[in-house]
Design an enzyme around this catalytic site. Sequence first.
Site, mmCIF file in Angstrom:
data_model
loop_
_atom_site.group_PDB
_atom_site.id
_atom_site.type_symbol
_atom_site.label_atom_id
_atom_site.label_comp_id
_atom_site.label_asym_id
_atom_site.label_seq_id
_atom_site.Cartn_x
_atom_site.Cartn_y
_atom_site.Cartn_z
ATOM 1 N N HIS A 103 -1.002 -1.366 -4.158
ATOM 2 C CA HIS A 103 -2.316 -0.948 -3.649
ATOM 3 C C HIS A 103 -2.317 0.578 -3.582
ATOM 4 C CE1 HIS A 103 -5.985 -1.614 -1.201
ATOM 5 N NE2 HIS A 103 -5.580 -0.568 -0.491
ATOM 6 N N SER B 190 0.836 -1.202 0.000
ATOM 7 C CA SER B 190 0.000 0.000 0.000
ATOM 8 C C SER B 190 0.874 1.257 0.000
ATOM 9 C CB SER B 190 -0.917 0.003 1.229
ATOM 10 O OG SER B 190 -1.617 1.227 1.257
ATOM 11 N N MET C 263 -8.716 8.735 -1.542
ATOM 12 C CA MET C 263 -9.613 9.253 -0.493
ATOM 13 C C MET C 263 -10.158 10.614 -0.910
ATOM 14 S SD MET C 263 -7.357 8.439 2.866
ATOM 15 C CE MET C 263 -6.328 6.970 2.964
ATOM 16 N N ASP D 289 -4.458 3.859 -2.663
ATOM 17 C CA ASP D 289 -5.608 4.326 -1.877
ATOM 18 C C ASP D 289 -6.069 5.707 -2.316
ATOM 19 O OD1 ASP D 289 -6.068 2.285 0.229
ATOM 20 O OD2 ASP D 289 -3.982 2.731 0.725
ATOM 21 N N HIS E 67 -8.085 1.409 -4.607
ATOM 22 C CA HIS E 67 -9.032 1.271 -3.495
ATOM 23 C C HIS E 67 -9.725 2.620 -3.301
ATOM 24 C CE1 HIS E 67 -9.550 0.593 1.147
ATOM 25 N NE2 HIS E 67 -10.697 0.672 0.520
ATOM 26 N N MET F 259 -11.839 5.015 -1.608
ATOM 27 C CA MET F 259 -12.531 5.433 -0.385
ATOM 28 C C MET F 259 -13.201 6.768 -0.697
ATOM 29 S SD MET F 259 -9.689 4.195 2.349
ATOM 30 C CE MET F 259 -8.399 4.129 1.114
ATOM 31 N N MET G 59 -12.029 -4.583 5.332
ATOM 32 C CA MET G 59 -11.247 -3.584 6.061
ATOM 33 C C MET G 59 -11.050 -4.084 7.493
ATOM 34 S SD MET G 59 -10.473 -1.373 3.849
ATOM 35 C CE MET G 59 -9.531 -0.353 4.995
ATOM 36 N N ASP H 21 -7.197 -5.447 4.646
ATOM 37 C CA ASP H 21 -6.512 -4.163 4.507
ATOM 38 C C ASP H 21 -6.602 -3.402 5.824
ATOM 39 O OD1 ASP H 21 -5.403 -1.797 3.619
ATOM 40 O OD2 ASP H 21 -7.060 -1.269 2.273
#
Length: 232
Positions: A43, A18, A47, A45, A76, A78, A147, A185
Amino acid sequence: MMFEIEKTRKTRVKICASLLAADFGNLVDSVQAAEDAGCDEIHFDVMDGNFVPNLSFGPQILETVRNVTKLPIEVHMMVKEPGRFIREFSDAGGTLFTIHYEACTDINKTLDKIAKTGMMAGIALKPETSADSILGLLTEVSRILIMTVEPGLGGQQFLVGMLDKISEIKKLVGKIDGNLDIGVDGGIKIDTAQMATEAGANTLISGTGLFNYPDGLSAAVRLMRQNSSTPA
Ligand code: DX5
Ligand code: ZN
């Protein structure tokens, strides 16, 4: 004797780095280090400051990452209503687009839209979301991402209470004819990776557990793999 062999047969776990815990000043080096250390996947992320309180990267940074690695990249999301950004992240090189179950008003429509781009789709579940909420969606996705912390921040403690949910999802996945990844994760380190894989996870996403491991990234990947024992 046969029984003994069956009992000890194991599936190779996927280890995914990540980038939230990478050195942002040298992101390219971090991606290459993850690849050299034997990680299976990157990975990424995303957001939005709304679904989760923080902000992180967007598609331009993904493109930079894509240009320096051949590894698959999980995006991913979010993000509330992640369907708004499918095209951008697909064009930027995402391999697997993982959306939160809780973030979509029409999850089937969002999954259809992902499929049209050629990306694989994943569904992520916040800690409070039950395993059976995604029962009807298991045949539509390549990965369920459980999660094991509240999403939005790296470096948190693994929620041991999620182990039961991992086992439940493993059971549900066992009932369908498919080859789904069961990912975890949040707070994944060498010890928690072992717990999660024993419960049924086969895909480990780790940020600080890999990039901040005192003996280096390669040692972390090696030990995490050694200690992870997903039953076949
Ligand atoms: C958190 C992110 C994770 C994060 C994990 O919301 O989804 O991918 O990077 O960080 P660690 O492994 O440090 O808990
Ligand atoms: Zn993540």
